[in-house]
Design a protein around this motif. Structure first.
Motif: not given
Lengths: 304, 304, 304, 304
Positions: B167-184
């Protein structure tokens, strides 16, 4: 390492251009009238030697820095019982926030946010009958300057603009976390914050925290353990919600005030005061933090 | 002061009755099966000498302690840019809270809460192509133990029970704060946390933080300034929302994990590891904190 | 449908066993002394006919129900300008929360939580010079009972236990959202809440909201549009953070008070009052809500 | 009152200038491409007569309006048990907030915010095996238009930009509040939101809520009590954190979607649909709300 006096002069030159960055606190007129171009710095070594630069002998309003002294006084009388009424965790929110106070059912997060300082002042009032007078007495005896006093205009002005602190005090009272009447606690709090001092006197007055609690007169004011613990609370909670940033950049226990002063401690070595009235977004002196940053970089002195 | 080895044995006896206070983490089966009666402690001096007591050579899951090493690695490659994506302020809330992450628009409060550690792992993945592998490499080289490895059962179990981190990783991704795929990112994060080590190896692996960044091999892994700053972040943010309490009682930079381990640093002097699986309400080892408290009291070693 | 009088008697029997569920408000002594076994209910039809059951002629403290009348008065003088100083959104949090007030920079979420009601009272004070007196005047003229008055003991008791409301008023003042001195606003607020009335008088006094704003005397007190809008705010905000639950179960605009009273409106048809001192977790009368639920089920009267 | 058809034409002219106020939702490309100049309105009377104006036969993405139908379906199968897994209180915060979800331990505030709708979809999936298909079936049978379908491009696009909903679904799962796999729930949710309909079909499909639950075919789809309760939830929770404002201005149960559509119900009388793609700050159609406001003012139809 260059000589300490030389370093202080260099730093005063270095941060001069920063004095106009940030905003002088203006919520009360007497604070707002102070020129942002002031900058002073003083180092009081554990052996008693003193170094100063810039406007280090110009008095200013110490404001929240007074919270260190009221906490130390309460601990000197009463050691640990204050911690039933206030936590010692960083707040993670702006310094005057009431949100956490409500979420935590009237127990302030730490003694250095306003709500926590009101509780400490209340306790000191119970213990001594005169909280502001006790703080003044400590500041005078530790600095050796018997003329240190409350700026009555500032104290009155704080009271006139004190709706937010009054709100907090009533909220504390609603949770049963005040022992004295709201108005009396507020009066002592406003007076204690309105203490006027210069960098030199403030560095001398704080030196006991660099000497394991030993007072200017050589007797133990705090135990070594108490002194260490006041420093720990300063490090984690002393600069509002910028405590992590301050630890990262400066790496010392420190306490700031909206008058633009900051006190920092290098345990075993010295106390340091800086003063620059213009504040950054978190309510800490912009020039002051830059000066402390430069000081630890140049001296290599750090607790980490 | 008594000899250090004697102090460690005394402390092991002292905290034994505390091992059944608190609760062993049980959100994944493999953690929940560990006996709360384990207690180990190790001190690695800056000069390389090692002292240990109790179950100091029994491996355990380092969990969040791994976050210190991933942060150090990212800073070693890339110094300051990580701080655009994560703050370094104490969180003031429980360690897995998503509330602040949303209030702060996807920028985690610090690199030691889960959200911040996910961002650090993501950055390390970009920098090295294998974040968990890089952490493992560092742990092996600094401890001198090439058999240190990921516990695959724990890593798989974390993934199975990882809805909250997902949940946290998807939330970070929703704000554009991940460079790599969530699962990785999640896979690397779960592996890094599942590293299995004992107190001795962990103390050795952390020693660079007590030696101004100098690695076991004698070369600079971090600069003195970087090392000091990792310690500062550990002090203000290393023990979740009990950072103020930890600073008050122990007075050292420290990082805990839900496996019951804690690493603490006395800059210039030593690194200390403790392990006791039963956790207090803030997720820190009850016996471990008591042991560190006793250690600083008996040695008088402190940064304050 | 049975006759209305019969339905009320049935409901009084039906809810009697519920009177001991929940807790009588006890934050001030005079409220805490009321027996939970009281239950009264009254229906005032738009044509002027009146039906009552149980203790419908026993006076009680109307408390927050007074907020409907102060809002109606302000709107009658000044229509829309109050909405610059208070929102009209459900709060989603307990009725005395200061958290949202701070997050929203001193603009209360709606006029029926305490903070919002303080702003409405402040505005009414400016408009009339005597907010509590204006509310009393309206209650007397609409109910036709000139003996309705403030219970001075309750009002004084509220003031004695009013730290939380004082905290809120100071917080409003700190944001510039009070026009009158804090103490004067609080005095009027406590008096207005301390009005003592019975179910019959309260049903009559509320009837203008079921008659598109037409007063007991036949003249327009509010415009049809204003009356409709007060009802809309009652539906979404009238029962603290249980407004959704109340709408779901009862399906009518309603306003509750900690004295155990509730007023509900069926536009075009009638006003209904219930009174049962024991409150549920959200501060609403347990027996009262059950009675309204039974009433709408038995009559089939609903706005949905 | 003028004839209804004339009123609709007048309103279409009246709100045309508002169509460029606000912003068309652009988080997915297919929504962002819709022209803000579209405006349609339709009234379906309880007797089956239909009135329309503007682009009332142009299909648009119904988005969150679908949540009314999934809730109605779940209640038709299973009446009350859904309320163990979702509250029915207004949220008081923006529609996609995770803050309350965490504070409330995984129980969403109401079925019309995204988190709550995910729980409803999950339940419908368990009950029917095909949540999106069930919603489509209901829409087709009630509107009488068997060609109503999911816009596959929109559904795929939602999934591609769905990190926030994925975050929420994983958070629900971490609290044990999903019965089906996260990915399957998300797929059904995205499909259900991607249903494409015009104002006419949507007004017809919603008409059961104005007819005490009676379906287009004349049989009871919901009981009168269920129908009343869906309307109550729409009134208090149907327009995100602007529910109070919507009740104040429009005074009807209503549900909006980010595609710019709004459905409103006048129980016993009619259902009304409006469509204007440009959204105000709370995510509701600016022209649509103005049109509903004008409609209730001109007809005098209101529930208050």
């Amino acid at each position: 390492m260059k000589d300490l006096q030389g370093i202080l002069h260099e730093i005063a030159d270095l941060v001069a251009p920063l004095c106009r960055q940030g905003e002088v606190a203006s919520y009360i007129p007497s604070l707002g009238e102070v020129s942002p171009d002031n900058f002073g710095m003083c180092v009081a070594m554990a052996d008693g030697s003193i170094y100063g630069a810039g406007d280090w002998r110009t008095p200013f309003s110490i404001q929240s820095i007074s919270k260190v002294f009221s906490l130390a006084l309460v601990m000197s009388y009463d050691y640990e019982s204050i911690w039933k009424r206030v936590f010692r965790e960083p707040s993670g929110t702006p310094f005057n926030s009431m949100i956490q106070l409500e979420a935590d059912r009237g127990i302030p997060r730490n003694p250095f946010i306003n709500a926590g300082a009101l509780v400490v002042t209340d306790r000191l009032l119970t213990l001594t009958g005169d909280a502001a007078g006790s703080v003044r007495g400590l500041l005078r005896s530790e600095s050796g300057n018997a003329s240190i006093d409350i700026d009555a205009v500032v104290a009155a002005s704080e009271a006139d603009h004190g709706h937010r602190n009054a709100s907090m005090a009533h909220l504390l009272a609603s949770y049963g976390n005040l022992e004295n009447p709201v108005d009396l606690v507020l009066e002592n709090y406003f007076k204690q914050c309105a203490m006027e001092m210069n960098c030199e006197d403030l560095a001398k007055a704080s030196l006991f925290l660099a000497r394991q609690g030993v007072s200017a007169g050589g007797s133990p004011f705090l135990s070594p353990n108490q002194s260490k613990r006041v420093n720990a609370v300063m490090l984690t909670c002393g600069t509002y919600d910028a405590a992590g940033e301050f630890a990262y950049r400066v790496g010392l226990p420190g306490k700031s005030g909206v008058g633009g002063g900051i006190v920092a401690i290098i345990p075993g070595r010295c106390s340091i005061t800086v003063w620059g009235p213009a504040l950054g977004p978190n309510g800490n002196s912009v020039a002051g933090i830059a000066a402390l940053d430069a000081f630890t970089s140049r001296t290599g002195w750090s607790i980490f």
